[in-house]
Design an enzyme around this catalytic site. Structure first.
Site, PDB file in Angstrom:
ATOM      1  N   ASN A   1     104.820  31.496  20.200  1.00  0.00           N
ATOM      2  CA  ASN A   1     103.598  31.260  19.423  1.00  0.00           C
ATOM      3  C   ASN A   1     102.575  32.318  19.834  1.00  0.00           C
ATOM      4  O   ASN A   1     101.988  32.227  20.906  1.00  0.00           O
ATOM      5  CB  ASN A   1     103.081  29.834  19.719  1.00  0.00           C
ATOM      6  CG  ASN A   1     101.750  29.556  19.055  1.00  0.00           C
ATOM      7  OD1 ASN A   1     101.268  30.349  18.234  1.00  0.00           O
ATOM      8  ND2 ASN A   1     101.132  28.432  19.411  1.00  0.00           N
TER       9      ASN A   1
ATOM     10  N   LYS B   1      99.711  32.911  18.602  1.00  0.00           N
ATOM     11  CA  LYS B   1      98.316  32.498  18.395  1.00  0.00           C
ATOM     12  C   LYS B   1      97.551  33.613  17.679  1.00  0.00           C
ATOM     13  O   LYS B   1      98.143  34.311  16.853  1.00  0.00           O
ATOM     14  CB  LYS B   1      97.688  32.069  19.728  1.00  0.00           C
ATOM     15  CG  LYS B   1      98.566  31.026  20.447  1.00  0.00           C
ATOM     16  CD  LYS B   1      97.898  30.367  21.616  1.00  0.00           C
ATOM     17  CE  LYS B   1      98.874  29.353  22.232  1.00  0.00           C
ATOM     18  NZ  LYS B   1      98.277  28.593  23.320  1.00  0.00           N
TER      19      LYS B   1
ATOM     20  N   HIS C   1      99.380  21.755  16.457  1.00  0.00           N
ATOM     21  CA  HIS C   1      99.153  22.341  17.785  1.00  0.00           C
ATOM     22  C   HIS C   1      97.837  21.794  18.348  1.00  0.00           C
ATOM     23  O   HIS C   1      96.886  21.556  17.603  1.00  0.00           O
ATOM     24  CB  HIS C   1      99.096  23.868  17.679  1.00  0.00           C
ATOM     25  CG  HIS C   1      99.140  24.531  19.021  1.00  0.00           C
ATOM     26  ND1 HIS C   1      98.024  24.636  19.814  1.00  0.00           N
ATOM     27  CD2 HIS C   1     100.157  25.078  19.718  1.00  0.00           C
ATOM     28  CE1 HIS C   1      98.361  25.240  20.951  1.00  0.00           C
ATOM     29  NE2 HIS C   1      99.644  25.515  20.921  1.00  0.00           N
TER      30      HIS C   1
ATOM     31  N   GLU D   1      95.471  23.170  19.768  1.00  0.00           N
ATOM     32  CA  GLU D   1      94.293  23.976  19.453  1.00  0.00           C
ATOM     33  C   GLU D   1      93.772  23.659  18.047  1.00  0.00           C
ATOM     34  O   GLU D   1      92.563  23.729  17.800  1.00  0.00           O
ATOM     35  CB  GLU D   1      94.621  25.468  19.624  1.00  0.00           C
ATOM     36  CG  GLU D   1      94.727  25.814  21.111  1.00  0.00           C
ATOM     37  CD  GLU D   1      95.698  26.933  21.454  1.00  0.00           C
ATOM     38  OE1 GLU D   1      96.086  27.704  20.564  1.00  0.00           O
ATOM     39  OE2 GLU D   1      96.084  27.013  22.639  1.00  0.00           O
TER      40      GLU D   1
ATOM     41  N   GLU E   1     103.512  19.563  24.518  1.00  0.00           N
ATOM     42  CA  GLU E   1     102.651  20.569  25.142  1.00  0.00           C
ATOM     43  C   GLU E   1     101.461  19.884  25.792  1.00  0.00           C
ATOM     44  O   GLU E   1     100.452  19.609  25.112  1.00  0.00           O
ATOM     45  CB  GLU E   1     102.146  21.561  24.092  1.00  0.00           C
ATOM     46  CG  GLU E   1     103.236  22.371  23.444  1.00  0.00           C
ATOM     47  CD  GLU E   1     102.719  23.717  22.941  1.00  0.00           C
ATOM     48  OE1 GLU E   1     103.357  24.725  23.243  1.00  0.00           O
ATOM     49  OE2 GLU E   1     101.663  23.747  22.289  1.00  0.00           O
TER      50      GLU E   1
ATOM     51  N   GLY F   1      97.946  27.765  28.677  1.00  0.00           N
ATOM     52  CA  GLY F   1      97.125  28.924  28.999  1.00  0.00           C
ATOM     53  C   GLY F   1      96.430  28.849  30.339  1.00  0.00           C
ATOM     54  O   GLY F   1      95.538  29.635  30.637  1.00  0.00           O
TER      55      GLY F   1
ATOM     56  N   SER G   1     102.443  27.258  29.699  1.00  0.00           N
ATOM     57  CA  SER G   1     102.654  28.186  30.818  1.00  0.00           C
ATOM     58  C   SER G   1     104.126  28.416  31.151  1.00  0.00           C
ATOM     59  O   SER G   1     104.482  28.577  32.322  1.00  0.00           O
ATOM     60  CB  SER G   1     101.872  27.719  32.052  1.00  0.00           C
ATOM     61  OG  SER G   1     100.479  27.705  31.785  1.00  0.00           O
TER      62      SER G   1
HETATM   63  O1  LIG Z   1     100.260  26.600  23.462  1.00  0.00           O
HETATM   64  C1  LIG Z   1     101.298  27.094  23.846  1.00  0.00           C
HETATM   65  C2  LIG Z   1     102.393  27.404  22.899  1.00  0.00           C
HETATM   66  O2  LIG Z   1     102.172  26.822  21.661  1.00  0.00           O
HETATM   67  C3  LIG Z   1     101.504  27.434  25.270  1.00  0.00           C
HETATM   68  O3  LIG Z   1     100.700  28.499  25.600  1.00  0.00           O
HETATM   69  P1  LIG Z   1     100.911  29.244  27.024  1.00  0.00           P
HETATM   70  O4  LIG Z   1     102.393  29.540  27.118  1.00  0.00           O
HETATM   71  O5  LIG Z   1     100.068  30.485  26.924  1.00  0.00           O
HETATM   72  O6  LIG Z   1     100.463  28.282  28.070  1.00  0.00           O
END
Ligand SMILES: O=C(CO)COP(=O)(O)O
Length: 264
Positions: A12, A14, A104, A106, A176, A182, A222
């Site tokens: 992903n 983003k 997601h 976010e 997640e 992140g 992560s």
């Molecule tokens: O949100 C994520 C994947 O959709 C995970 O992000 P990270 O791997 O940067 O922690």
């Protein structure tokens, strides 16, 4: 019954990389994986770039006959019409997308997406032959209060509302934990396994044992080359949804080749 769930490693991206950078990354990823003789039967590989990159990725994947799959990070629940800024599932299907992320954290956080909306988006995706990657996960406070399993099973039940057993079997779930996204704070393999197993049990009870055994459940938060093998060694973790590390070709290629790594 032993399951036959093919692992899925999905990157992903983003809000990162324009269409030119996308082509460079996918090309390098394909070279790296072919150099290492990656076995796509052992791990399916998908990239999930921003919408504006998808046409370029399609042209590259088709032109070079790459085995890498691709998809989008969101989709409209609507078919067409006066919905400024939205992109439909039919449009994504036309671009050859295999996957689309829905719900997601976010988007739940910054766009106030509810489980009901996530279910509508998943339905729209499935209607057009796309596989939704339906995300759930708890925040830090919920985890600290020990409410993570309940939180995630409520989210998954709401996000699958109205889907048939066949549609659920053809979907991908992703656990997640928000506190691990992140932050560099990866869930332990046991943490990931606990929730993924509970999500599978939830699907078994709502849609039947076969569907529970078939649906793939990813872990995200992560994930790196150094922790992926231990996560993948868990029986109910069928892959990874990778954010930051999917922007680094060597790191993501190593993640895709988790099966070649020792479990630390
Ligand atoms: O949100 C994520 C994947 O959709 C995970 O992000 P990270 O791997 O940067 O922690």
């Amino acid at each position: 019954m032993t399951h036959t769930r093919t692992p899925l490693m999905a990157g992903n991206w983003k809000l990162n990389l324009n269409h030119q950078e996308a082509v460079v990354l996918v090309q390098k990823l394909a070279w790296t994986l072919s150099d290492k003789r990656h076995d796509y039967a052992k791990a399916e590989v998908a990239v999930l770039p921003p919408f504006t990159d998808i046409r370029s990725v399609q042209t590259l994947v088709d032109g070079d006959r790459l085995s890498i799959k691709y998809g989008a990070q969101d989709v409209s629940p609507h078919e067409s019409g006066a919905y400024t800024g939205e992109v439909s599932a039919a449009m994504l299907a036309k671009l050859g997308c295999s996957y689309v992320v829905v719900g997601h954290s976010e988007r739940r956080q910054y766009h106030a997406e509810t489980d009901a909306l996530v279910a509508e988006k998943a339905t729209a995706a499935l209607k057009h032959g796309l596989t939704p990657i339906i995300c759930v996960g708890e925040g830090l406070e919920v985890r600290q209060a020990g409410g993570h399993v309940d939180h995630c099973t409520v989210q998954v039940t709401g996000s699958l509302a109205g889907l048939t057993a066949e549609q659920v079997a053809g979907s991908v779930l992703a656990y997640e934990p928000v506190w691990a996204i992140g932050t560099g704070e990866v869930a332990t393999p046991e943490d990931a396994q606990e929730v993924c197993a509970e999500l599978r049990a939830c699907v078994r009870s709502t849609h039947g044992d076969d569907v529970g055994d078939t649906v793939r459940i990813l872990y995200g938060g992560s994930v790196k080359a150094t922790n992926v093998a231990a996560l993948m060694a868990q029986p109910d973790v069928d892959g990874a949804l990778v954010g930051g590390a999917s922007l680094q070709v060597d790191e993501f290629a190593a993640i895709c080749r988790f099966y070649a790594m020792p479990v630390l």
